[in-house]
Structure formats: structure tokens, C-alpha cells
Scaffold this motif. Structure first.
Motif, PDB file in Angstrom:
ATOM      1  N   CYS A   2       0.840  -1.191   0.000  1.00  0.00           N
ATOM      2  CA  CYS A   2       0.000   0.000   0.000  1.00  0.00           C
ATOM      3  C   CYS A   2       0.877   1.245   0.000  1.00  0.00           C
ATOM      4  O   CYS A   2       1.925   1.277   0.660  1.00  0.00           O
ATOM      5  N   GLU A   5       3.274   2.860   2.942  1.00  0.00           N
ATOM      6  CA  GLU A   5       3.733   1.865   3.908  1.00  0.00           C
ATOM      7  C   GLU A   5       5.075   1.287   3.460  1.00  0.00           C
ATOM      8  O   GLU A   5       5.403   1.291   2.280  1.00  0.00           O
ATOM      9  N   ALA A  74      -1.896  -0.965  -6.592  1.00  0.00           N
ATOM     10  CA  ALA A  74      -2.861  -1.123  -5.507  1.00  0.00           C
ATOM     11  C   ALA A  74      -3.034  -2.599  -5.201  1.00  0.00           C
ATOM     12  O   ALA A  74      -2.855  -3.441  -6.080  1.00  0.00           O
ATOM     13  N   PRO A  75      -3.381  -2.917  -3.973  1.00  0.00           N
ATOM     14  CA  PRO A  75      -3.630  -4.321  -3.660  1.00  0.00           C
ATOM     15  C   PRO A  75      -4.879  -4.802  -4.381  1.00  0.00           C
ATOM     16  O   PRO A  75      -5.735  -3.988  -4.736  1.00  0.00           O
TER      17      PRO A  75
END
Length: 120
Positions: A2, A5, A74-75
Motif C-alpha cells: 500500500c 507503507e 494497488a492491492p
């Protein structure tokens, strides 16, 4: 990973193996070591990273490999209508939503039972 992070990509190469990281074939990007850190991860870090493993004592060794990993911006987003498959040892594909839907039915039934018991 993310955005914002800390994260990393790592290989489990032995200490006798040299690891060089490249990104999208960009000659200006290069890093060494088993782990490539993102501190912090940003959207510009997306791309395909290659870990070039080399065993300098034997240039013809099967240990000389290139491992690739694609980092997305993005996840993955799980949601309604998406298909997620699980491969079992016999390579049969299963739809994960079959399990989730079944779990939801069990949870809803358990909740109704609990409400019924509390009403008694």
C-alpha cells in the motif's frame, strides 16, 4: 503493498549467490542484496522487478537465474462478482466464493439461532 507503507521484495538466495535487482529494464535502476526495500512504497514504484541471481564461481551453474515479480499500484480488491480460484494438489480449480457464500450462510444461520436463544 500500500502507498505510504514500508514493504520489500526478497529472495531466499544463499550467501554465495549474488543478487542484483533491476526494474523494467531501466539501466538507471540497480540494487544489490537479497532484499529490495520500499521505504515507503509509492505509486512510482510499480513495475516489474528482476532479481538476477548469479554464482560467480561457476557462470554455467543452474543457480544463475532471473526471478521476476510485478508490483502493482494497488492491492487486489475482493468484491462481489469477482472470481478467485484455489488450485488444489490435483490442480482442480475451485471458486473461492463458493466457500465464502457457504460461510455467510452458516454465519447467518448461527446468528439467527443465537437471536432465537437470546429471545427465550
Amino acid at each position: 503493498m500500500c502507498v505510504g507503507e514500508n514493504g520489500f521484495i526478497t529472495t531466499n538466495a544463499l550467501s554465495i549467490i549474488d543478487v542484483t535487482w533491476t526494474k523494467d529494464g531501466d539501466p538507471s535502476f540497480s540494487a544489490t542484496g537479497n532484499t529490495l526495500n520500499f521505504t515507503p512504497y509509492s505509486a512510482t514504484d510499480t513495475g516489474t522487478y528482476n532479481a538476477v541471481l548469479s554464482y560467480s564461481a561457476n557462470p554455467n551453474s543452474c543457480a544463475n537465474q532471473t526471478l521476476s515479480y510485478t508490483v502493482t499500484s494497488a492491492p487486489p480488491i475482493a468484491g462481489n462478482g469477482q472470481t478467485v480460484d484455489i488450485a488444489f494438489i490435483d490442480t482442480t480449480l475451485e471458486n473461492l466464493f463458493d466457500y465464502i457464500n457457504g460461510l455467510m450462510i452458516i454465519l447467518e444461520s448461527g446468528q439467527k439461532l443465537l437471536q432465537h436463544l437470546q429471545a427465550l
